[in-house]
Design a protein around this motif. Structure first.
Motif, PDB file in Angstrom:
ATOM      1  N   GLY A 348      15.187  28.833 -33.851  1.00 16.24           N
ATOM      2  CA  GLY A 348      15.079  30.108 -33.141  1.00 16.24           C
ATOM      3  C   GLY A 348      16.072  31.147 -33.619  1.00 16.24           C
ATOM      4  O   GLY A 348      15.913  32.331 -33.309  1.00 16.24           O
ATOM      5  N   THR A 349      17.092  30.746 -34.356  1.00 20.22           N
ATOM      6  CA  THR A 349      18.039  31.745 -34.863  1.00 20.22           C
ATOM      7  C   THR A 349      17.470  32.448 -36.096  1.00 20.22           C
ATOM      8  O   THR A 349      18.004  33.460 -36.530  1.00 20.22           O
ATOM      9  CB  THR A 349      19.409  31.118 -35.229  1.00 20.22           C
ATOM     10  N   ALA A 350      16.404  31.874 -36.674  1.00 18.18           N
ATOM     11  CA  ALA A 350      15.743  32.500 -37.827  1.00 18.18           C
ATOM     12  C   ALA A 350      14.236  32.446 -37.585  1.00 18.18           C
ATOM     13  O   ALA A 350      13.504  31.730 -38.270  1.00 18.18           O
ATOM     14  CB  ALA A 350      16.104  31.745 -39.113  1.00 18.18           C
ATOM     15  N   ASP A 364      15.764  30.559 -23.165  1.00 21.11           N
ATOM     16  CA  ASP A 364      16.316  29.595 -22.201  1.00 21.11           C
ATOM     17  C   ASP A 364      17.261  28.726 -23.028  1.00 21.11           C
ATOM     18  O   ASP A 364      16.891  27.668 -23.523  1.00 21.11           O
ATOM     19  CB  ASP A 364      15.165  28.780 -21.592  1.00 21.11           C
ATOM     20  N   ALA A 365      18.470  29.196 -23.178  1.00 21.69           N
ATOM     21  CA  ALA A 365      19.350  28.702 -24.244  1.00 21.69           C
ATOM     22  C   ALA A 365      19.854  27.278 -24.010  1.00 21.69           C
ATOM     23  O   ALA A 365      20.093  26.894 -22.861  1.00 21.69           O
ATOM     24  CB  ALA A 365      20.546  29.650 -24.368  1.00 21.69           C
ATOM     25  N   PRO A 366      20.035  26.518 -25.105  1.00 19.20           N
ATOM     26  CA  PRO A 366      20.730  25.239 -24.963  1.00 19.20           C
ATOM     27  C   PRO A 366      22.120  25.533 -24.405  1.00 19.20           C
ATOM     28  O   PRO A 366      22.785  26.451 -24.869  1.00 19.20           O
ATOM     29  CB  PRO A 366      20.801  24.697 -26.393  1.00 19.20           C
ATOM     30  N   CYS A 367      22.539  24.764 -23.389  1.00 18.63           N
ATOM     31  CA  CYS A 367      23.806  25.095 -22.715  1.00 18.63           C
ATOM     32  C   CYS A 367      24.461  23.825 -22.207  1.00 18.63           C
ATOM     33  O   CYS A 367      23.928  22.731 -22.364  1.00 18.63           O
ATOM     34  CB  CYS A 367      23.550  26.082 -21.574  1.00 18.63           C
ATOM     35  N   PRO A 393      28.383  30.094 -29.994  1.00 15.99           N
ATOM     36  CA  PRO A 393      27.880  30.817 -31.176  1.00 15.99           C
ATOM     37  C   PRO A 393      26.366  30.682 -31.339  1.00 15.99           C
ATOM     38  O   PRO A 393      25.687  31.643 -31.724  1.00 15.99           O
ATOM     39  CB  PRO A 393      28.614  30.142 -32.350  1.00 15.99           C
ATOM     40  N   LEU A 394      25.815  29.496 -31.018  1.00 17.99           N
ATOM     41  CA  LEU A 394      24.365  29.291 -31.102  1.00 17.99           C
ATOM     42  C   LEU A 394      23.646  30.175 -30.076  1.00 17.99           C
ATOM     43  O   LEU A 394      22.620  30.810 -30.387  1.00 17.99           O
ATOM     44  CB  LEU A 394      24.047  27.805 -30.862  1.00 17.99           C
ATOM     45  N   GLN A 395      24.194  30.232 -28.874  1.00 13.95           N
ATOM     46  CA  GLN A 395      23.568  31.055 -27.827  1.00 13.95           C
ATOM     47  C   GLN A 395      23.512  32.522 -28.264  1.00 13.95           C
ATOM     48  O   GLN A 395      22.499  33.201 -28.081  1.00 13.95           O
ATOM     49  CB  GLN A 395      24.369  30.900 -26.513  1.00 13.95           C
ATOM     50  N   ARG A 397      23.505  33.696 -31.335  1.00 18.90           N
ATOM     51  CA  ARG A 397      22.561  33.893 -32.443  1.00 18.90           C
ATOM     52  C   ARG A 397      21.120  33.864 -31.933  1.00 18.90           C
ATOM     53  O   ARG A 397      20.267  34.620 -32.393  1.00 18.90           O
ATOM     54  CB  ARG A 397      22.782  32.844 -33.537  1.00 18.90           C
ATOM     55  N   LEU A 398      20.853  32.994 -30.973  1.00 19.39           N
ATOM     56  CA  LEU A 398      19.494  32.921 -30.421  1.00 19.39           C
ATOM     57  C   LEU A 398      19.131  34.217 -29.691  1.00 19.39           C
ATOM     58  O   LEU A 398      18.026  34.742 -29.851  1.00 19.39           O
ATOM     59  CB  LEU A 398      19.379  31.716 -29.457  1.00 19.39           C
ATOM     60  N   LEU A 399      20.077  34.747 -28.913  1.00 14.65           N
ATOM     61  CA  LEU A 399      19.783  35.990 -28.190  1.00 14.65           C
ATOM     62  C   LEU A 399      19.576  37.144 -29.166  1.00 14.65           C
ATOM     63  O   LEU A 399      18.643  37.951 -29.009  1.00 14.65           O
ATOM     64  CB  LEU A 399      20.903  36.296 -27.183  1.00 14.65           C
TER      65      LEU A 399
HETATM   66  C1  LIG Z   1      17.554  24.527 -21.915  1.00 10.62           C
HETATM   67  S1  LIG Z   1      16.475  23.769 -23.007  1.00 10.62           S
HETATM   68  C2  LIG Z   1      14.984  24.639 -22.712  1.00 10.62           C
HETATM   69  C3  LIG Z   1      14.221  24.149 -21.509  1.00 10.62           C
HETATM   70  C4  LIG Z   1      12.792  24.650 -21.471  1.00 10.62           C
HETATM   71  N1  LIG Z   1      12.742  26.100 -21.540  1.00 10.62           N
HETATM   72  C5  LIG Z   1      12.027  24.171 -20.282  1.00 10.62           C
HETATM   73  O1  LIG Z   1      11.971  24.869 -19.258  1.00 10.62           O
HETATM   74  O2  LIG Z   1      11.455  23.076 -20.345  1.00 10.62           O
HETATM   75  C6  LIG Z   1      16.963  24.389 -24.555  1.00 10.62           C
HETATM   76  C7  LIG Z   1      16.111  23.946 -25.714  1.00 10.62           C
HETATM   77  O3  LIG Z   1      16.525  24.683 -26.858  1.00 10.62           O
HETATM   78  C8  LIG Z   1      16.343  23.863 -27.979  1.00 10.62           C
HETATM   79  N2  LIG Z   1      17.106  24.412 -29.101  1.00 10.62           N
HETATM   80  C9  LIG Z   1      18.359  24.127 -29.498  1.00 10.62           C
HETATM   81  N3  LIG Z   1      18.684  24.839 -30.601  1.00 10.62           N
HETATM   82  C10 LIG Z   1      17.610  25.595 -30.888  1.00 10.62           C
HETATM   83  C11 LIG Z   1      17.321  26.520 -31.921  1.00 10.62           C
HETATM   84  N4  LIG Z   1      18.195  26.823 -32.878  1.00 10.62           N
HETATM   85  N5  LIG Z   1      16.097  27.095 -31.919  1.00 10.62           N
HETATM   86  C12 LIG Z   1      15.177  26.811 -30.983  1.00 10.62           C
HETATM   87  N6  LIG Z   1      15.403  25.932 -29.984  1.00 10.62           N
HETATM   88  C13 LIG Z   1      16.603  25.340 -29.950  1.00 10.62           C
HETATM   89  C14 LIG Z   1      16.782  22.512 -27.501  1.00 10.62           C
HETATM   90  O4  LIG Z   1      16.275  21.491 -28.335  1.00 10.62           O
HETATM   91  C15 LIG Z   1      16.211  22.489 -26.091  1.00 10.62           C
HETATM   92  O5  LIG Z   1      14.947  21.911 -26.107  1.00 10.62           O
END
Ligand SMILES: C[S@@+](CC[C@H](N)C(=O)[O-])C[C@H]1O[C@@H](n2cnc3c(N)ncnc32)[C@H](O)[C@@H]1O
Length: 485
Positions: A348-350, A364-367, A393-395, A397-399
């Motif tokens: 998701g960052t690219a 819905d960021a990994p947290c 940093p990942l959060q 980049r994703l946003l």
């Molecule tokens: C908080 S969970 C999302 C929950 C989901 N929205 C739901 O309601 O079922 C975050 C997800 O982001 C994924 N993730 C982590 N890094 C990512 C990335 N670079 N790009 C896309 N997804 C990523 C994780 O594998 C995880 O499945």
């Protein structure tokens, strides 16, 4: 509540003999013991390990419920029980064999928090240790649990926790069974949201309550009234699509079996609604869930999108989680449900899409998940402060990437199941500081039915939304709403 130092009415006498061996070990306790082992040795998630182990031990109904509460409650309250057990052994806890410590924790939970008579709690745990570890440790287990049974939980906390006036964080950590750093992080989160510091006790206590099972009726696929009638549940107060179950197996409901409904915390439903209900000018056709695994919010978003002729793209980084998303977004015959455009694996960052492709995007960021501790009994013991160093940093980049693929005028919801400011407002502020094509909006306008949910304000003063387990009976979801300009 007994005074400090008072014996519990049915407390066992010290120095008694180990109970006589039983012919077999209670399968519910064996299952709970196996869950603790899977968590400790294999790094399993208790809620994922449980169904298989219940099946393996042939447990259903009340026995399955007992094993579930025993395993989950023990894992949640492990911090308190370790402090109690440490006061009852003559060596450092680290020198107690891990297999025996697991059993002592299970025994402590039965003695101090479940309505299991002392003799049953002790004798079944001794049987378990005899069967799984050996006779010597069984005698040790008997002696330690007899000491544990001498006081009730409140009395033990007063004995083993630091003085509340001198070390309030240390006291709360032992009393409510949270790592010290998590207590500090949650206290800070409450303060940043402008809430009373006195709420900390209620928040930590809520983390130790097993959450009620909530279903989502996916609009257009099953009506909420229909789901209420089919389950005997009650409509939830905050989400117009939620149904609170009275108990039982959600999977046994036909609407759940065919994917028209699903198990979903009300807070997660509100995150999806914050995106779908926010007012948007112009085109409203393409929606993206950038971090979709395992697919709960994507399934609700797809149903909402279908209702207004929009289509959802669901993206997930890890292939095995994309499989779960695809399953959540498929009919029983394997076809994608209405409202879904595509389900893809990607970073998701690219993102693979052209800039400006989407009208509504969910991040819905990994947290750290520190807002969902009720749901994941072991996670508070696995997380470390270092996790935030990797996640933040990942959060960001994703946003940033989500904003890039949103059209001018389009909307982005940034959400976490954590109330910790480093991964909520501070992420949003950092991203906003680096761009001149985004403005923040107050998400509360899309969710007027949710009371008392003001999150910390962003640097420009815009409101965010923060749910709390002790206030809303949901996970502590954070929501910020942004618009591309
Ligand atoms: C908080 S969970 C999302 C929950 C989901 N929205 C739901 O309601 O079922 C975050 C997800 O982001 C994924 N993730 C982590 N890094 C990512 C990335 N670079 N790009 C896309 N997804 C990523 C994780 O594998 C995880 O499945």
């Amino acid at each position: 509540m007994p005074e400090p130092g008072r014996r519990r009415p049915n407390a066992p006498r010290r120095g008694g003999r180990p109970p006589a061996p039983r012919r077999s070990v209670d399968p519910a306790r064996l299952a709970a013991y196996d869950v603790l082992r899977a968590v400790r040795v294999d790094g399993a998630y208790a809620n994922l390990a449980l169904p298989d182990l219940l099946r393996k031990h042939g447990l259903t109904g009340r026995d399955a419920g007992f094993a579930t509460e025993l395993a989950s409650g023990t894992l949640r309250r492990q911090g308190t029980y370790d402090a109690v057990v440490a006061a009852c052994v003559d060596r450092p806890l680290a020198k107690v064999e891990a297999k025996v410590l697991d059993a002592l924790r299970l025994g402590a939970h039965q003695l101090l928090a479940m309505r299991v008579p002392d003799h049953a709690a002790i004798s079944t745990t001794v049987d378990l240790v005899r069967a799984r570890v050996g006779q010597g440790p069984a005698g040790f287990t008997n002696a330690v649990l007899r000491r544990v049974g001498e006081h009730d939980l409140a009395s033990w906390v007063r004995r083993v926790a630091p003085d509340v006036a001198g070390d309030p964080v240390g006291f709360a950590a032992v009393a409510h069974s949270h790592p010290r750093w998590v207590v500090s992080a949650l206290a800070h989160a409450l303060a940043r949201a402008g809430r009373d510091a006195g709420e900390l006790d209620a928040l930590l206590a809520a983390d130790n309550e097993p959450p009620a099972v909530t279903l989502v009726a996916r609009p257009g696929r099953v009506g909420r009234d229909e789901l209420v009638a089919a389950t005997g549940g009650t409509p939830t107060q905050l989400s117009p699509h939620g149904v609170l179950l009275p108990g039982g197996d959600p999977g046994a409901t036909d609407a759940v079996a065919r994917g028209a409904a699903g198990v979903q915390d009300e807070g997660s439903q509100l995150v999806a609604l914050a995106l779908s209900e926010a007012p948007l000018d112009g085109r409203d056709e393409r929606w993206l869930d950038l971090c979709a695994g395992p697919g709960g919010k994507a399934a609700l978003l797809a149903a909402l999108a279908a209702g207004r002729g929009a289509r959802l793209s669901a993206n997930e980084a890890q292939e095995h989680r994309t499989v779960l998303v695809r399953r959540a977004l498929s009919e029983p015959d394997g076809a994608l449900v209405a409202g879904v455009d595509e389900v893809v694996t990607g970073d998701g960052t690219a993102p693979r899409w052209e800039p400006g492709t989407f009208d509504r995007v969910l991040v819905d960021a990994p947290c750290s998940g520190l807002g969902a501790l009720r749901r994941r009994p072991e996670s508070r013991w696995r997380r470390t402060p270092g996790d935030l160093r990797d996640l933040v940093p990942l959060q960001r980049r994703l946003l940033d990437a989500a904003l890039d693929v949103t059209r001018p005028g389009g909307l982005v919801v940034y959400a976490t199941c954590s109330p910790v400011p480093a991964e909520t407002v501070e992420v949003v502020d950092a991203v906003l500081a680096g761009r001149d094509d985004v403005r923040a909006l107050a998400p509360g306008a899309a969710l007027p039915q949710v009371p008392d949910a003001a999150g910390p304000a962003l640097a420009d003063g815009t409101a965010t939304l923060q749910l709390w387990p002790h206030v809303h009976r949901t996970d502590a979801m954070f929501v910020a709403l942004l618009q591309r300009t």
